[in-house]
Design an enzyme around this catalytic site. Structure first.
Site, PDB file in Angstrom:
ATOM      1  N   ARG A  66       0.840  -1.205   0.000  1.00 17.39           N
ATOM      2  CA  ARG A  66       0.000   0.000   0.000  1.00 17.39           C
ATOM      3  C   ARG A  66       0.877   1.258   0.000  1.00 17.39           C
ATOM      4  O   ARG A  66       1.465   1.625   1.012  1.00 17.39           O
ATOM      5  CB  ARG A  66      -0.884  -0.003   1.246  1.00 17.39           C
ATOM      6  CG  ARG A  66      -1.762   1.213   1.406  1.00 17.39           C
ATOM      7  CD  ARG A  66      -2.913   1.251   0.434  1.00 17.39           C
ATOM      8  NE  ARG A  66      -3.780   0.088   0.580  1.00 17.39           N
ATOM      9  CZ  ARG A  66      -4.635  -0.326  -0.374  1.00 17.39           C
ATOM     10  NH1 ARG A  66      -4.729   0.324  -1.524  1.00 17.39           N
ATOM     11  NH2 ARG A  66      -5.375  -1.399  -0.171  1.00 17.39           N
ATOM     12  N   ARG A  92       1.588  -6.978  -9.446  1.00 14.32           N
ATOM     13  CA  ARG A  92       2.081  -6.261  -8.259  1.00 14.32           C
ATOM     14  C   ARG A  92       2.263  -7.206  -7.068  1.00 14.32           C
ATOM     15  O   ARG A  92       2.647  -6.763  -5.987  1.00 14.32           O
ATOM     16  CB  ARG A  92       1.155  -5.104  -7.888  1.00 14.32           C
ATOM     17  CG  ARG A  92      -0.252  -5.501  -7.494  1.00 14.32           C
ATOM     18  CD  ARG A  92      -1.087  -4.283  -7.052  1.00 14.32           C
ATOM     19  NE  ARG A  92      -2.441  -4.655  -6.675  1.00 14.32           N
ATOM     20  CZ  ARG A  92      -3.262  -3.899  -5.969  1.00 14.32           C
ATOM     21  NH1 ARG A  92      -2.864  -2.705  -5.566  1.00 14.32           N
ATOM     22  NH2 ARG A  92      -4.482  -4.293  -5.665  1.00 14.32           N
ATOM     23  N   HIS A 162       0.124   3.343 -10.618  1.00 11.24           N
ATOM     24  CA  HIS A 162      -0.847   3.769  -9.586  1.00 11.24           C
ATOM     25  C   HIS A 162      -0.125   4.546  -8.480  1.00 11.24           C
ATOM     26  O   HIS A 162      -0.011   4.067  -7.342  1.00 11.24           O
ATOM     27  CB  HIS A 162      -1.488   2.486  -9.056  1.00 11.24           C
ATOM     28  CG  HIS A 162      -2.650   2.636  -8.135  1.00 11.24           C
ATOM     29  ND1 HIS A 162      -2.683   3.488  -7.059  1.00 11.24           N
ATOM     30  CD2 HIS A 162      -3.842   1.993  -8.127  1.00 11.24           C
ATOM     31  CE1 HIS A 162      -3.843   3.355  -6.430  1.00 11.24           C
ATOM     32  NE2 HIS A 162      -4.559   2.447  -7.062  1.00 11.24           N
ATOM     33  N   ASP A 206     -12.833   8.958  -6.637  1.00 12.99           N
ATOM     34  CA  ASP A 206     -12.343   7.816  -7.423  1.00 12.99           C
ATOM     35  C   ASP A 206     -12.811   8.066  -8.861  1.00 12.99           C
ATOM     36  O   ASP A 206     -13.938   7.720  -9.219  1.00 12.99           O
ATOM     37  CB  ASP A 206     -12.930   6.517  -6.839  1.00 12.99           C
ATOM     38  CG  ASP A 206     -12.255   5.270  -7.395  1.00 12.99           C
ATOM     39  OD1 ASP A 206     -11.425   5.408  -8.311  1.00 12.99           O
ATOM     40  OD2 ASP A 206     -12.569   4.166  -6.918  1.00 12.99           O
ATOM     41  N   GLU A 262      -2.829   8.455 -11.351  1.00 10.57           N
ATOM     42  CA  GLU A 262      -2.450   7.231 -12.054  1.00 10.57           C
ATOM     43  C   GLU A 262      -2.444   7.450 -13.571  1.00 10.57           C
ATOM     44  O   GLU A 262      -3.428   7.911 -14.141  1.00 10.57           O
ATOM     45  CB  GLU A 262      -3.429   6.113 -11.696  1.00 10.57           C
ATOM     46  CG  GLU A 262      -3.606   5.964 -10.180  1.00 10.57           C
ATOM     47  CD  GLU A 262      -4.698   4.991  -9.809  1.00 10.57           C
ATOM     48  OE1 GLU A 262      -4.838   3.978 -10.519  1.00 10.57           O
ATOM     49  OE2 GLU A 262      -5.417   5.226  -8.827  1.00 10.57           O
TER      50      GLU A 262
END
Ligand code: BG6
Length: 290
Positions: A66, A92, A162, A206, A262
């Site tokens: 994170r 990832r 990201h 978002d 991103e």
């Protein structure tokens, strides 16, 4: 590659228990984990850390870190039909192979690779295309990230860099450069826009903007220019308080301290690469004076 023969300023280390490169040059300090080829820290000389890394981030095989710069590939979130896992794809979650380490003046250039069989082994039931990936991370006064998809067969994929950017307080942060762009608001599910003025934050955000180019983040203390190439969208994300409280790898109050910008090719703007060709998705981050 031989990790005992690294150029000056680059060391092979264990960081949070996982193999990583630590970089310390006159231009910057940085940490890049082999797990996810994940840039977990980058601090240009004379600056505060540019990337946000959660103090509760998990560093273990099969888990996403994170913060820093996760690579989303070959799908974004649950994918275009909403039925894929793991979230944001498997790349990832696994260790990439270090292929090359170069020093060019004060810049350090790290190259990683990931083959399709290794990526497939993480999520054997999910569809993974016949592509190889290479990722060139250049760490200096600027951060330059270039993910190249090498298609072995025709490929139609989503991808995103990201990036978690550290800010003083998201509530007093703005992002310029997306004015006029339409966007998918993933909080409401609506296609919205055009964006009026700079993006500001007053709740869970978002958004998948139909724009790709250069944006500038300003948190009052610092200005960061974020440039994108090879993508179709810019995603802007902050979970805000309630969602952050439900995330096990983020302290409850940490949502104020980052914004994700991103560089993306997702949803109706994927990357389509014919067999034998390649495509590069690139993000550059440049701190400039306020
Ligand atoms: C963003 C998505 O890119 O990533 C969000 O737009 C998502 O919808 C966020 O919540 C974090 O995803 P994850 O899988 O890293 O928790």
């Amino acid at each position: 590659m031989d990790l005992t023969q690294l150029p000056a300023g680059v060391t092979a280390v264990a960081d949070h228990g996982l193999p990583a490169f630590a970089v310390d040059t006159p231009a910057c300090t940085a940490t890049v984990h082999l797990h996810g080829a994940h840039v977990t820290a980058w601090t240009p000389e004379g600056s505060a850390p540019v990337l946000y890394l959660s103090p509760e981030a998990r560093f273990s095989p099969g888990t996403a870190i994170r913060g820093g710069v996760p690579i989303c590939f070959p799908w974004f979130g649950p994918g275009r039909d909403g039925d894929l896992s793991p979230s944001h794809g498997p790349v990832r979650l696994t260790e990439w192979e270090p292929l090359d380490v170069q020093r060019d003046g004060d810049d350090v250039r790290l190259t990683f690779g990931l083959t399709a069989p290794v990526a497939r082994s993480i999520a054997p039931d999910a569809p993974y295309p016949a592509v190889g990936l290479s990722y060139v991370v250049t760490l200096g006064r600027e951060l330059d990230l270039a993910l190249t998809i090498h298609a072995l067969a025709d490929a139609d994929v989503e991808a995103a860099l990201h990036t978690y950017l550290a800010v003083e307080d998201v509530r007093t942060t703005s992002i310029a450069g997306l004015e006029g762009a339409s966007y998918l608001d993933k909080v409401t599910g609506d296609e919205t826009g055009p964006q009026e003025g700079a993006v500001r934050f007053a709740g869970e955000t978002d958004r998948v903007y139909d724009a790709s180019g250069t944006v500038a983040l300003d948190d009052g203390a610092r200005r960061l220019e974020v440039s994108s190439e090879g993508g179709t969208k810019t995603v802007v994300w902050n979970p805000w308080s309630e969602k952050a409280a439900s995330m096990g790898d983020l302290p409850d109050d940490a949502w104020t301290r980052f914004v994700c910008i991103e560089t993306a090719a997702v949803h109706d703007g994927p990357i389509v690469v014919p067999a034998g060709a390649q495509h590069t998705l690139r993000q550059r981050i440049n701190p400039t004076a306020v």
